[in-house]
Design a protein around this motif. Sequence first.
Motif, short mmCIF file in Angstrom:
data_model
loop_
_atom_site.label_atom_id
_atom_site.label_comp_id
_atom_site.label_asym_id
_atom_site.label_seq_id
_atom_site.Cartn_x
_atom_site.Cartn_y
_atom_site.Cartn_z
N LEU A 1 -4.55 -55.39 -103.21
CA LEU A 1 -4.69 -54.57 -104.42
C LEU A 1 -5.00 -53.13 -104.04
CD1 LEU A 1 -4.87 -54.23 -107.46
CD2 LEU A 1 -7.25 -55.04 -107.35
N ALA A 2 -5.90 -52.94 -103.08
CA ALA A 2 -6.22 -51.59 -102.63
C ALA A 2 -4.97 -50.87 -102.15
CB ALA A 2 -7.27 -51.64 -101.53
N LYS A 3 -4.20 -51.57 -101.32
CA LYS A 3 -2.98 -50.97 -100.78
C LYS A 3 -2.01 -50.62 -101.90
CE LYS A 3 0.55 -51.90 -97.25
NZ LYS A 3 1.03 -52.89 -96.26
N ALA A 4 -1.92 -51.49 -102.92
CA ALA A 4 -0.98 -51.28 -104.02
C ALA A 4 -1.34 -50.07 -104.88
CB ALA A 4 -0.90 -52.53 -104.89
N VAL A 5 -2.66 -49.73 -104.95
CA VAL A 5 -3.08 -48.60 -105.80
C VAL A 5 -3.35 -47.35 -104.98
CG1 VAL A 5 -3.99 -50.15 -107.55
CG2 VAL A 5 -5.54 -49.26 -105.79
#
Length: 335
Positions: free
Chosen positions: A183-187
Amino acid sequence: MATRRKLLVMGAAAATALALGACGATADKNEGGSGGDGGPATGLRIMVPNTPGGGYDTTARTAAKVMEDAKIATGVQVFNLPGAGGTVGLQRMVNEKGNGKLAMQMGLGVVGASYTSKSSATLTQTTPLAKMIEEAGAIVVPKDSPYKTIGDLVAAWKANPKGIAVGGGSSPGGPDHLLPMQLAKAVGIDPRQVNFVSYDGGGELLPAVLGGKVAFGASGFGEFLDQVEAGQIRVLAVTSAAPIDALKDVPTLKSSGIDLVFTNWRGIVAPPGISDADKKVWIDALTKMHESDEWKAELTKRGWTDAFVTGDQFATFLTEQDKSVADLLAQLGLA
């Protein structure tokens, strides 16, 4: 990361742990019937490799109850042996070579933990029995959280990644760790900046979320359904490709503009070296359970996705998962 890998990899409450010496993993391996005469199987034991109340625990106890209620097996015992993200239980399974009465509830978390904890025991040493369910993840906050939407949370998280703690019910390498990292990578947050707090199963994660020890939790949504219904927890988003029937008003990450789909899974394995007859007893019992109306009702009630495969098909899946998780953790510097 390729979409295939993303989909593959992403993709009771006070139960008493039974004494191992009396009725746990080291009890008489030949005790009980086989069910081979057409009657219910007896003497079966399921180890849960983390604390009571979590996803593995709920799945194992639900399966045991269905087998009892449907008269598929009698006297099925479920016990907890937590530690090191499930690898304490995994080591016990490998040590119980030939014990055809014992099985272990497991899933993606144990695959990852076997690498991050440098376990000498691996899932490839076990006897695969059945993949049972898949479950979407959920991003949750306590009822009094200032974050009302996933957008609110992401904005605050991006502004202060290290200051926003996220809790997960697995050790590094498990699904509750992989989810917030992805999720961190996606945002647009560097995963290495994420302040991840590990808990040993959903049973420990839940009070941490309720008590505000972490800003948000990331885990299978089934871990929180009772608290959602009680109004104690809010689900900001689910990680499935489509909305979840059990959480009809909750958006997916995709519908919220975040390009991430994450699916966890759970299955059951036996020790290495069990007899073909014992393997057949387990697979027959699990297959009958899967076909029962009682199990179908539980799938609906808990929002679980049916993902049942057995034997060689599950073994192939496990091998693929093992490689995918190892590759991903290497990219994160964790294996």
